[in-house]
Write a protein that holds these residues in place. Sequence first.
Motif, PDB file in Angstrom:
ATOM      1  N   MET A   1       0.827  -1.180   0.000  1.00  0.00           N
ATOM      2  CA  MET A   1       0.000   0.000   0.000  1.00  0.00           C
ATOM      3  C   MET A   1       0.872   1.244   0.000  1.00  0.00           C
ATOM      4  O   MET A   1       2.017   1.214   0.422  1.00  0.00           O
ATOM      5  N   ILE A   2       0.298   2.334  -0.451  1.00  0.00           N
ATOM      6  CA  ILE A   2       1.015   3.600  -0.473  1.00  0.00           C
ATOM      7  C   ILE A   2       1.090   4.111   0.963  1.00  0.00           C
ATOM      8  O   ILE A   2       0.075   4.252   1.634  1.00  0.00           O
ATOM      9  N   ASN A   3       2.316   4.367   1.436  1.00  0.00           N
ATOM     10  CA  ASN A   3       2.434   4.848   2.812  1.00  0.00           C
ATOM     11  C   ASN A   3       3.334   6.076   2.947  1.00  0.00           C
ATOM     12  O   ASN A   3       3.401   6.654   4.001  1.00  0.00           O
ATOM     13  N   ARG A   4       4.039   6.487   1.897  1.00  0.00           N
ATOM     14  CA  ARG A   4       4.860   7.700   1.963  1.00  0.00           C
ATOM     15  C   ARG A   4       4.382   8.679   0.900  1.00  0.00           C
ATOM     16  O   ARG A   4       5.011   8.863  -0.123  1.00  0.00           O
ATOM     17  N   SER A   5       3.245   9.283   1.148  1.00  0.00           N
ATOM     18  CA  SER A   5       2.649  10.194   0.182  1.00  0.00           C
ATOM     19  C   SER A   5       2.035  11.372   0.919  1.00  0.00           C
ATOM     20  O   SER A   5       1.621  11.250   2.072  1.00  0.00           O
ATOM     21  N   ALA A  26     -11.798   1.231  -2.898  1.00  0.00           N
ATOM     22  CA  ALA A  26     -11.338  -0.062  -2.374  1.00  0.00           C
ATOM     23  C   ALA A  26      -9.836  -0.208  -2.564  1.00  0.00           C
ATOM     24  O   ALA A  26      -9.256   0.393  -3.469  1.00  0.00           O
ATOM     25  N   LYS A  27      -9.230  -1.004  -1.688  1.00  0.00           N
ATOM     26  CA  LYS A  27      -7.831  -1.395  -1.837  1.00  0.00           C
ATOM     27  C   LYS A  27      -7.825  -2.856  -2.255  1.00  0.00           C
ATOM     28  O   LYS A  27      -8.581  -3.653  -1.721  1.00  0.00           O
ATOM     29  N   GLU A  28      -6.997  -3.206  -3.223  1.00  0.00           N
ATOM     30  CA  GLU A  28      -6.929  -4.581  -3.725  1.00  0.00           C
ATOM     31  C   GLU A  28      -5.533  -5.149  -3.459  1.00  0.00           C
ATOM     32  O   GLU A  28      -4.598  -4.816  -4.187  1.00  0.00           O
ATOM     33  N   PRO A  29      -5.371  -6.002  -2.460  1.00  0.00           N
ATOM     34  CA  PRO A  29      -4.064  -6.638  -2.288  1.00  0.00           C
ATOM     35  C   PRO A  29      -3.784  -7.564  -3.471  1.00  0.00           C
ATOM     36  O   PRO A  29      -4.688  -8.226  -3.974  1.00  0.00           O
ATOM     37  N   THR A  30      -2.552  -7.552  -3.949  1.00  0.00           N
ATOM     38  CA  THR A  30      -2.199  -8.369  -5.114  1.00  0.00           C
ATOM     39  C   THR A  30      -0.993  -9.246  -4.782  1.00  0.00           C
ATOM     40  O   THR A  30       0.100  -9.016  -5.300  1.00  0.00           O
ATOM     41  N   LYS A  35       3.868  -6.943  -7.914  1.00  0.00           N
ATOM     42  CA  LYS A  35       3.549  -5.548  -8.192  1.00  0.00           C
ATOM     43  C   LYS A  35       3.002  -4.925  -6.912  1.00  0.00           C
ATOM     44  O   LYS A  35       2.551  -5.636  -6.014  1.00  0.00           O
ATOM     45  N   PRO A  36       3.003  -3.593  -6.823  1.00  0.00           N
ATOM     46  CA  PRO A  36       2.379  -2.949  -5.658  1.00  0.00           C
ATOM     47  C   PRO A  36       0.878  -3.250  -5.621  1.00  0.00           C
ATOM     48  O   PRO A  36       0.288  -3.608  -6.639  1.00  0.00           O
ATOM     49  N   ASP A  37       0.281  -3.098  -4.454  1.00  0.00           N
ATOM     50  CA  ASP A  37      -1.155  -3.308  -4.331  1.00  0.00           C
ATOM     51  C   ASP A  37      -1.913  -2.287  -5.174  1.00  0.00           C
ATOM     52  O   ASP A  37      -1.448  -1.179  -5.407  1.00  0.00           O
ATOM     53  N   ALA A  38      -3.088  -2.662  -5.625  1.00  0.00           N
ATOM     54  CA  ALA A  38      -3.888  -1.818  -6.510  1.00  0.00           C
ATOM     55  C   ALA A  38      -4.977  -1.094  -5.719  1.00  0.00           C
ATOM     56  O   ALA A  38      -5.331  -1.496  -4.606  1.00  0.00           O
ATOM     57  N   TYR A  52     -11.907   3.333 -12.056  1.00  0.00           N
ATOM     58  CA  TYR A  52     -10.531   3.160 -12.488  1.00  0.00           C
ATOM     59  C   TYR A  52      -9.822   2.192 -11.562  1.00  0.00           C
ATOM     60  O   TYR A  52     -10.224   1.998 -10.412  1.00  0.00           O
ATOM     61  N   ARG A  53      -8.743   1.606 -12.063  1.00  0.00           N
ATOM     62  CA  ARG A  53      -7.856   0.765 -11.261  1.00  0.00           C
ATOM     63  C   ARG A  53      -6.475   1.390 -11.367  1.00  0.00           C
ATOM     64  O   ARG A  53      -5.966   1.626 -12.460  1.00  0.00           O
TER      65      ARG A  53
END
Length: 64
Positions: A1-5, A26-30, A35-38, A52-53
Amino acid sequence: MINRSAQTWEVGETVRVGFLTLRVIAKEPTPGDYKPDAYRLCGLGNNADRQYRFVPHNGLERIK
């Protein structure tokens, strides 16, 4: 997940991706694809029906 933004990437928050302002729905773990989570995003106002994704470093893709 994005954590430094500078933006908060939590469900319900509004974020900017390029020139678009979108809401995180929604957050989509992948796991397993390296790849990073979507994130699933939707438009605001007149574009509320568009979805959008977004995958960090891989781009934004319209899905609906």
